[in-house]
Write an enzyme that holds these catalytic residues in place. Structure first.
Site, PDB file in Angstrom:
ATOM      1  N   HIS A 268      -2.276   3.736   4.578  1.00  0.00           N
ATOM      2  CA  HIS A 268      -2.954   3.674   5.876  1.00  0.00           C
ATOM      3  C   HIS A 268      -3.638   5.000   6.200  1.00  0.00           C
ATOM      4  O   HIS A 268      -3.445   5.557   7.287  1.00  0.00           O
ATOM      5  CB  HIS A 268      -1.992   3.339   7.029  1.00  0.00           C
ATOM      6  CG  HIS A 268      -1.147   2.135   6.821  1.00  0.00           C
ATOM      7  ND1 HIS A 268      -1.662   0.921   6.470  1.00  0.00           N
ATOM      8  CD2 HIS A 268       0.201   1.948   6.924  1.00  0.00           C
ATOM      9  CE1 HIS A 268      -0.676   0.037   6.376  1.00  0.00           C
ATOM     10  NE2 HIS A 268       0.446   0.634   6.633  1.00  0.00           N
ATOM     11  N   ASP A 319       1.921  -4.911   2.565  1.00  0.00           N
ATOM     12  CA  ASP A 319       2.582  -4.245   3.687  1.00  0.00           C
ATOM     13  C   ASP A 319       3.500  -5.173   4.483  1.00  0.00           C
ATOM     14  O   ASP A 319       4.637  -5.400   4.107  1.00  0.00           O
ATOM     15  CB  ASP A 319       1.489  -3.603   4.569  1.00  0.00           C
ATOM     16  CG  ASP A 319       2.052  -2.656   5.617  1.00  0.00           C
ATOM     17  OD1 ASP A 319       3.273  -2.440   5.635  1.00  0.00           O
ATOM     18  OD2 ASP A 319       1.269  -2.131   6.427  1.00  0.00           O
TER      19      ASP A 319
HETATM   20 ZN    ZN Z   1       4.052   0.342   5.818  1.00  0.00          ZN
END
Ligand code: ZN
Length: 458
Positions: A268, A319
């Site tokens: 991210h 994720d």
């Molecule tokens: Zn994560």
């Protein structure tokens, strides 16, 4: 028989014809020969791709997928989602972690992932006490990998603080609490599980949950060459808090104070200024992109076009597992960029202008580096991880070789993955995982138990 003759196989240099693949009992490819003569008695396939690497997973969150899509009183955000996830995580048992992980791995294998990096932060019991075996919950994920054939990189997570400036953990974070010694101990306990199908690295959760000093200590304490992953700049609020605390943005802070190299995966790395984009590209670290989760949580978009132009390395992860398909991750990675830039065909280079082929190969290279395992290509010495596409599907019927990945990634929603070989073992045949029924039955049982013990899903 440990061989397959393929009419069209995607090799590192591109599509090749009449490729003979052979592998050994350990699951490593021993022969990859293009323009080979078809041997008698060897199984055949039309289209074969290397299996994809899923570089970021929190397996237990699979059980939450689709259950947090109801508006609250105020504006919903990453942070309100996280509160729900914490309530769920507070109750889950090691047996349930294993059952959910196995279900997830079956789904990921069926859709074309053959490697997965588990960013594993649920280490303690519901009361916050360590289990008798400190690696108990990580060993459960490993057991799910073994049962389903998924190749794993286990990343026990360093999680010491609730926010920048060593804020004390909140009660609902008690199951995550670890210090550097705990993580090095868990990595040591997992050592006997290392092998062709499993590697062990480590992950400071974020610069919110671990200090720069701890990150350095963990990086130097881990055996050389092992992968290191970190959540780095997922949310604007995180960037603002980092600046308020240290005067630096999170990526800037990490890059300036820690030796970040090719061992690292920055998950991210969403909110970046241009100096940070350049610093990541220069470092050789992998940017870990999770487009469906980042979309689901309203994170933002990674500056992919600029990063590619600078030669940056990236891979994909599912994720929170709102999707288990690399097709969907790559499709939305490209579509997000098209929507932002209001143009078509964003992810490519001058050397590879075919978007589908560029995305699949680039995500394989970055994913393999982040996994720290011998995967990511059909090449002698690497793991025998491959996908046989359904050559009889109308989308592939009579299609030119060069258009196969375009069809696979950008047309329709049928799963074109028919058979999957992972570590030299056929784990998916005719679209079904070989252990699917038993795995799904245990998952259903776990979900019934969890529903009875929590408000999530009711
Ligand atoms: Zn994560």
């Amino acid at each position: 028989m440990r061989a397959l003759f393929v009419r069209h196989a995607l090799l590192p240099e591109g599509w090749r014809r009449d490729v003979l693949l052979e592998w050994d009992a350990y699951g490593d490819l021993t022969r990859v020969e293009a323009e080979a003569a078809a041997p008698l008695g060897v199984a055949r396939a039309d289209y074969v791709l290397p299996g994809m690497v899923n570089l970021h997973s929190h397996a237990f969150q699979r059980a939450l997928g689709g259950l947090t899509e109801r508006a609250g009183e105020g504006p919903d955000s990453f942070w309100t989602w996280r509160d729900l996830m914490y309530r769920f995580a507070a109750r889950i048992t090691p047996e349930q972690i294993e059952a959910i992980a196995a279900q997830l791995f079956v789904e990921c294998l069926r859709h074309g992932y053959t490697s997965l990096c588990e960013f594993h932060y649920l280490q303690r019991g519901p009361d916050g006490q360590a289990y008798a075996r400190p690696a108990e919950t990580a060993e459960r994920v490993a057991a799910a990998g073994h049962a389903t054939g998924m190749g794993l990189t286990l990343l026990p997570v360093l999680y010491s603080h609730a926010g920048f400036g060593e804020q004390p953990l909140r009660p609902e974070q008690r199951r995550f609490r670890t210090n550097v010694d705990d993580i090095l101990g868990i990595a040591e306990a997992l050592q006997p599980l290392r092998g062709g199908q499993l590697e062990v690295g480590a992950a400071p959760h974020s610069l919110r949950a671990a200090t720069i000093g701890q990150v350095r200590e963990l990086a130097s304490g881990l055996p050389a060459g092992r992968p290191l992953h970190i959540h780095i700049a997922e949310q604007q609020a995180e960037v603002e808090q980092s600046i308020a605390f240290s005067g630096r943005r999170p990526v800037q802070n990490l890059m300036e104070q820690v030796e970040v190299d090719a061992r690292w995966c920055l998950v991210h790395a969403t909110h970046l200024d241009d100096a940070e984009v350049q610093a990541i590209a220069r470092s050789g670290a992998v940017a870990g992109l999770c487009p469906t989760t980042e979309a689901n949580l309203g994170d933002g978009l990674f500056p992919l076009q600029r990063f590619i132009a600078l030669g940056g390395r990236f891979g994909i992860g599912s994720d929170s597992h709102v999707s288990q398909s690399p097709v969907e991750e790559l499709r939305w990675l490209e579509y997000g960029q098209r929507l932002v830039h209001q143009r078509r065909n964003v992810a490519f280079t001058n050397e590879q202008r075919d978007v589908g082929q560029y995305l699949w190969q680039a995500a394989l290279r970055g994913g393999a580096q982040a996994a720290g395992r011998k995967v990511g290509a059909l090449r002698e010495g690497l793991r025998a991880d491959l996908l046989v596409l359904d050559g009889s599907h109308p989308n592939l019927d009579g299609v030119a070789e060069a258009d196969v990945l375009g069809r696979f990634l950008f047309c329709g929603n049928d799963n074109l993955v028919r058979d999957v070989l992972c570590g030299g073992r056929w784990v998916v045949q005719g679209g079904r995982h070989v252990a699917q029924d038993a795995v799904t039955q245990r998952y259903r049982q776990a979900m019934i138990e969890l529903r009875d013990s929590s408000e999530v899903g009711q």
